[in-house]
Every structure is written in C-alpha cells, then in structure tokens.
Design an enzyme around this catalytic site. Structure first.
Site, PDB file in Angstrom:
ATOM      1  N   ILE A   1       0.704  -1.267   0.104  1.00  0.00           N
ATOM      2  CA  ILE A   1       0.040   0.183   0.036  1.00  0.00           C
ATOM      3  C   ILE A   1       0.994   1.296  -0.156  1.00  0.00           C
ATOM      4  CG2 ILE A   1      -1.958   1.257   1.292  1.00  0.00           C
ATOM      5  CD1 ILE A   1      -2.540  -1.376  -0.223  1.00  0.00           C
TER       6      ILE A   1
ATOM      7  N   GLU B   1      -7.184   6.277 -12.305  1.00  0.00           N
ATOM      8  CA  GLU B   1      -6.035   5.649 -11.936  1.00  0.00           C
ATOM      9  C   GLU B   1      -5.060   5.519 -13.161  1.00  0.00           C
ATOM     10  OE1 GLU B   1      -6.247   2.865  -9.043  1.00  0.00           O
ATOM     11  OE2 GLU B   1      -4.086   2.391  -8.993  1.00  0.00           O
TER      12      GLU B   1
ATOM     13  N   ASN C   1       0.053  -5.355 -16.668  1.00  0.00           N
ATOM     14  CA  ASN C   1       0.057  -5.046 -18.075  1.00  0.00           C
ATOM     15  C   ASN C   1      -0.653  -6.404 -18.565  1.00  0.00           C
ATOM     16  OD1 ASN C   1       1.381  -2.801 -17.795  1.00  0.00           O
ATOM     17  ND2 ASN C   1       2.836  -3.221 -19.387  1.00  0.00           N
TER      18      ASN C   1
HETATM   19  C1  LIG Z   1       5.325  -0.407  -5.013  1.00  0.00           C
HETATM   20  C2  LIG Z   1       3.925  -0.915  -5.283  1.00  0.00           C
HETATM   21  C3  LIG Z   1       2.918   0.023  -4.834  1.00  0.00           C
HETATM   22  C4  LIG Z   1       1.523  -0.370  -4.872  1.00  0.00           C
HETATM   23  N1  LIG Z   1       0.659   0.335  -4.406  1.00  0.00           N
HETATM   24  C5  LIG Z   1      -0.761  -0.074  -4.213  1.00  0.00           C
HETATM   25  C6  LIG Z   1      -1.617   0.587  -3.557  1.00  0.00           C
HETATM   26  O1  LIG Z   1      -1.544   1.820  -3.140  1.00  0.00           O
HETATM   27  N2  LIG Z   1      -2.969  -0.088  -3.467  1.00  0.00           N
HETATM   28  C7  LIG Z   1      -3.162  -1.136  -3.675  1.00  0.00           C
HETATM   29  O2  LIG Z   1      -4.308  -1.661  -3.401  1.00  0.00           O
HETATM   30  N3  LIG Z   1      -2.261  -1.726  -4.420  1.00  0.00           N
HETATM   31  C8  LIG Z   1      -1.039  -1.315  -4.481  1.00  0.00           C
HETATM   32  N4  LIG Z   1       0.007  -2.197  -5.446  1.00  0.00           N
HETATM   33  C9  LIG Z   1      -0.552  -3.505  -5.592  1.00  0.00           C
HETATM   34  C10 LIG Z   1      -0.540  -3.827  -7.115  1.00  0.00           C
HETATM   35  O3  LIG Z   1      -1.723  -3.062  -7.833  1.00  0.00           O
HETATM   36  C11 LIG Z   1      -0.546  -5.320  -7.383  1.00  0.00           C
HETATM   37  O4  LIG Z   1       0.868  -5.679  -7.006  1.00  0.00           O
HETATM   38  C12 LIG Z   1      -1.042  -5.943  -8.777  1.00  0.00           C
HETATM   39  O5  LIG Z   1      -2.456  -5.461  -9.053  1.00  0.00           O
HETATM   40  C13 LIG Z   1      -0.625  -7.293  -9.016  1.00  0.00           C
HETATM   41  O6  LIG Z   1      -1.425  -7.953  -8.143  1.00  0.00           O
HETATM   42  P1  LIG Z   1      -0.539  -9.067  -7.234  1.00  0.00           P
HETATM   43  O7  LIG Z   1       1.018  -8.513  -6.839  1.00  0.00           O
HETATM   44  O8  LIG Z   1      -1.167  -9.832  -6.316  1.00  0.00           O
HETATM   45  O9  LIG Z   1       0.124 -10.068  -8.385  1.00  0.00           O
HETATM   46  P2  LIG Z   1      -0.765 -11.316  -9.130  1.00  0.00           P
HETATM   47  O10 LIG Z   1      -2.446 -11.116  -8.987  1.00  0.00           O
HETATM   48  O11 LIG Z   1      -0.618 -12.487  -7.881  1.00  0.00           O
HETATM   49  O12 LIG Z   1      -0.473 -11.555 -10.460  1.00  0.00           O
HETATM   50  C14 LIG Z   1       0.944 -12.304 -10.674  1.00  0.00           C
HETATM   51  C15 LIG Z   1       1.087 -12.338 -11.907  1.00  0.00           C
HETATM   52  O13 LIG Z   1      -0.034 -13.246 -12.672  1.00  0.00           O
HETATM   53  C16 LIG Z   1      -0.290 -12.414 -13.698  1.00  0.00           C
HETATM   54  N5  LIG Z   1      -1.731 -12.541 -13.840  1.00  0.00           N
HETATM   55  C17 LIG Z   1      -2.652 -12.843 -12.928  1.00  0.00           C
HETATM   56  N6  LIG Z   1      -3.948 -12.751 -13.584  1.00  0.00           N
HETATM   57  C18 LIG Z   1      -3.684 -13.071 -14.953  1.00  0.00           C
HETATM   58  C19 LIG Z   1      -4.614 -13.228 -15.886  1.00  0.00           C
HETATM   59  N7  LIG Z   1      -5.826 -13.346 -15.769  1.00  0.00           N
HETATM   60  N8  LIG Z   1      -4.021 -13.584 -17.128  1.00  0.00           N
HETATM   61  C20 LIG Z   1      -2.656 -13.201 -17.375  1.00  0.00           C
HETATM   62  N9  LIG Z   1      -1.772 -13.168 -16.319  1.00  0.00           N
HETATM   63  C21 LIG Z   1      -2.320 -12.675 -14.922  1.00  0.00           C
HETATM   64  C22 LIG Z   1      -0.213 -10.737 -13.277  1.00  0.00           C
HETATM   65  O14 LIG Z   1      -0.099  -9.930 -14.372  1.00  0.00           O
HETATM   66  C23 LIG Z   1       1.266 -11.107 -12.741  1.00  0.00           C
HETATM   67  O15 LIG Z   1       2.310 -10.922 -13.658  1.00  0.00           O
HETATM   68  C24 LIG Z   1       1.327  -1.548  -5.311  1.00  0.00           C
HETATM   69  C25 LIG Z   1       2.205  -2.730  -5.933  1.00  0.00           C
HETATM   70  C26 LIG Z   1       3.580  -2.366  -5.764  1.00  0.00           C
HETATM   71  C27 LIG Z   1       4.610  -3.267  -6.280  1.00  0.00           C
END
Ligand SMILES: Cc1cc2nc3c(=O)[nH]c(=O)nc-3n(C[C@H](O)[C@H](O)[C@H](O)COP(=O)(O)OP(=O)(O)OC[C@H]3O[C@@H](n4cnc5c(N)ncnc54)[C@H](O)[C@@H]3O)c2cc1C
Length: 381
Positions: A159, A244, A368
C-alpha cells in the site's frame, strides 16, 4: 511535435508547479530517499499550494479545477523529478480524491475534505491483499456488521503511503455469497484500535515512498465510515480505475521523456573512439526510434487526457494507455541505461534510479497482462 491540449492557464499552472518543486521539493530529495518516505512538510506544502485539492470543491477547501488537464500537468512535472512523487501524490490527490468527492455524504465531506486538501489528512487506498491483487473480486478482508458498527479483519499489502497514511480507503467483503457484488469501501482512520502497519517494504525502486502492509484485527468502524453504497465497492472501484490508469500512463511517459532527453545530452558529451557516442549510427538510429516511440505515445495519451476531461475516456482506452506507456517507458529506460555504460548501473546516476523506479509500472495499477485481458475481452475474445 507541438502538443495542442494545453492552453495558457495550464502552462501558467505548470510554471507554478515547477517553481514549487524547485523551491520546496528538490532540495529534500535525498532526505526522502533515506527516510523511505515523503515528509509531512512535503504534504503540507503541496496542500498550501492547492495541489492536493484539484478534484475537491472550493467549499471544502479545494480548488476544483474541473479540468483533468491540470491534474495531468501536475503529474507530468512531478514525474520529471522522479517516479515516486507522482505515485505518492497521485494516490492521495488523483486516486482517493474522486471517491471522497463523488461517493460521500455531506457530513463525510465536511469531516474529511478540508484536512485532505491541506495535507493534514494523508490517505492511501487498500485493495491488494497478500493472496492477490489482480483478482480484486476475490479479496478476503471481511467487514461484519455488529450493531451500528462494522468490524474489519484481514490485511492489505503493497500500500503506497501506507506507513504514513492517516486514513485508508479499504475494500472489504461485506456479503461473502455475492462475490464482486459483496464488496464495500470503508474509510479507516489509522487511530482505530486493531489497525496496525507492518514495516516499510524494501523495494527494488522508488526508495522515497513508504509502501507498507496493513493489518486489521477486529477494527471497529461506524456505519458513517462507509464510502459509497454498501456492497457496491467493486463497481465504485471499476468506475474510478480508468482515472488511476490514465494518471499512471501520464506519469510513465513524462518520466521516460525526461530521462530520454537527459540521455540524448549525455550521448552528445560522452566520447568513444574519438567521437560522441550519439554519433555512432547504431545509437543515432536507436535514439530516433525512441524519440518517435515517445512522441507517438504522447499523441495517444493526449487524446486520452482530452477524452477524460470531457468525461468520455473508456476503461478500455485507459487500459491501452496504461500498458503501452509502461512498456514504452521500460524499453526507453533500459536503452538509456545501456547508453550510459557502467555509469548507467550506478545509483548515483539518475538514469539508474529511474530504471529501477520504472520497473513496477508494468505490475501496478492493474498489471499489463490484466490490461491486455480487458482489451481482449472487449474484442469479444
Ligand atoms: C510499489 C507498489 C505499490 C503499490 N501500491 C498499491 C496501492 O497503493 N494500493 C493497492 O491496493 N495496491 C497497490 N499495489 C499492488 C498492485 O496493484 C498489485 O501488485 C498488482 O495489482 C498485481 O497484484 P499481485 O501483486 O497480487 O500479483 P498477482 O495478481 O498474483 O499476479 C501475478 C502475475 O500473474 C499475472 N496474472 C494474474 N492474473 C492473470 C490473468 N488473468 N491473465 C494473465 N496473467 C495474469 C499478473 O499479471 C502478474 O504478472 C502496489 C504494488 C507495488 C509493487
């Protein structure tokens, strides 16, 4: 190429942002980096300047620009300094703001918005959980009704502003059987019993931002802290995610553009084999390629900014802007590092830090892959 979307008012605003950054921010960048957080003085100064309330009506302390181009100008200027500033400020003023302005009751507006605009009430948004961020509808944090209160249990991770936020907009499950239709947004003040933060997370880049895990252990909040409609939080999030994603895209490109400009200068000065490295045909063609990619992307983004200003930006166009700009940014910066040779790998060089800072843009704000999933679905696939 001359950009056509901004007029004199936007450019005057740009000058005031630049002047503010030079005076109040640039001298403190090293401090932010070592503290792994922007200082509260930064937030108060930005608030005093009116930069936190661009979305907020004047009666609640904002400047209600009513024109997204001002948000875009602010974002561009912040991104020229580094990636962290637009990310942290954007979470508060560009991402949380619409929820607090458009989904709140009169009482909530009066309670939160004046200090939101002044920088005294710093906010964050908690969607992502340790078990997953892409599948937002599958989130596990719960809120259970108890009398007129709601009791929240669960955790959030990654977050932005999480460590220093005074209030977090938290997405929690209020109707387990209803999946996406059973999520509600709650404003949770950091002073609530049972609310705690983990450490500031150790990231690959964006050293200046305090990214944190948040824990909710029987956190009791009154009904008056629900933001928007009960069980409608998922729809609320989907409604505001395009802004966003557009903000992310504007940041990505402005950041890449700045570092590319600096790299072009570098390649004119740096010599090898008796000539500037930019004069080797390989590098000259490479920079022609990168400049073209940046300018073509800019033309698309400018159209998106204009569309959003008119309230016409579609989630799909925002998804295209987000993934494409993140890819272009990462490609450009990787080449910029290469063109700096060994210096490009040294943290004391801006290009190295910019490269580290940019890597996350392909992951956050909807990865992406998720953006392409949305675009593909829209094609009927
Ligand atoms: C520095 C930083 C700041 C952030 N700030 C915030 C914030 O302020 N608030 C907040 O809520 N979140 C925040 N995030 C979280 C961010 O939005 C998530 O990391 C992101 O949405 C991916 O979720 P995950 O990390 O759980 O990856 P996962 O959902 O576990 O995904 C892992 C991989 O699988 C791929 N994947 C998942 N589903 C599919 C699909 N259907 N088809 C193909 N590929 C797929 C993803 O693209 C990714 O490559 C932040 C993240 C970072 C690193």
């Amino acid at each position: 190429m001359k950009r056509e979307i901004y007029d004199e008012d936007h450019e005057a605003f740009r000058s005031s942002v630049r002047e503010f950054l030079d005076r109040e921010v640039v001298p403190h960048l090293e401090d932010y980096q070592s503290a792994h957080a922007l200082s509260r003085d930064f937030w108060l100064a930005a608030g005093k300047q009116g930069f936190l309330g661009l979305e907020v009506p004047e009666e609640y302390g904002g400047s209600e620009a009513g024109d997204y181009r001002f948000n875009a100008v602010l974002t561009e200027e912040l991104a020229k300094v580094n990636m962290t500033l637009p990310s942290c400020l954007g979470i508060h003023a560009d991402i949380v703001a619409p929820y607090l302005v458009h989904l709140t009751t009169e009482e909530q507006k009066q309670r939160w918005l004046p200090s939101f605009c002044s920088g005294e009430l710093l906010t964050a948004i908690g969607m992502t959980e340790p078990s997953g961020g892409s599948d937002l509808a599958g989130l596990k944090t719960t809120a259970v009704k108890d009398g007129s209160d709601w009791v929240i249990n669960g955790s959030k991770t990654f977050i932005t502003n999480g460590y220093s936020a005074d209030m977090v907009l938290v997405a929690a499950r209020t109707a387990p059987e209803k999946k996406a239709r059973g999520i509600t947004l709650f404003a949770v003040e950091a002073t609530r019993e049972g609310y705690s933060r983990g450490r500031k997370l150790d990231k690959v880049g964006q050293d200046e931002s305090d990214t944190a895990e948040l824990f909710f252990e029987d956190v009791r909040v009154p009904e008056e802290n629900i933001v928007g409609e009960l069980d409608n939080g998922f729809i609320h999030m989907m409604t505001w995610l395009p802004q966003e994603r557009l903000g992310s895209a504007v940041t990505n490109l402005a950041h890449a553009r700045q570092i590319l400009d600096e790299t072009i200068h570098y390649t004119k000065d740096r010599k090898a084999f008796g000539q500037s490295i930019g004069q080797f045909q390989h590098n000259k063609f490479l920079m022609a390629d990168l400049v073209t990619r940046v300018e073509v992307t800019q033309a698309y983004l400018d159209q998106c900014v204009l569309a959003h200003t008119k309230g016409e930006l579609t989630p799909i166009d925002a998804a295209k802007a987000k993934w494409w700009s993140a890819q272009v940014q990462n490609d450009v910066l990787d080449h910029c590092v290469q063109l700096h040779g060994g210096y490009g790998f040294m943290n004391e060089y801006r290009v190295a830090r910019a490269w580290r800072d940019a890597r996350v843009t392909k992951i956050w704000a909807g990865s992406n892959e998720i953006m392409k999933e949305l675009i593909g679905r829209d094609l009927g696939l």
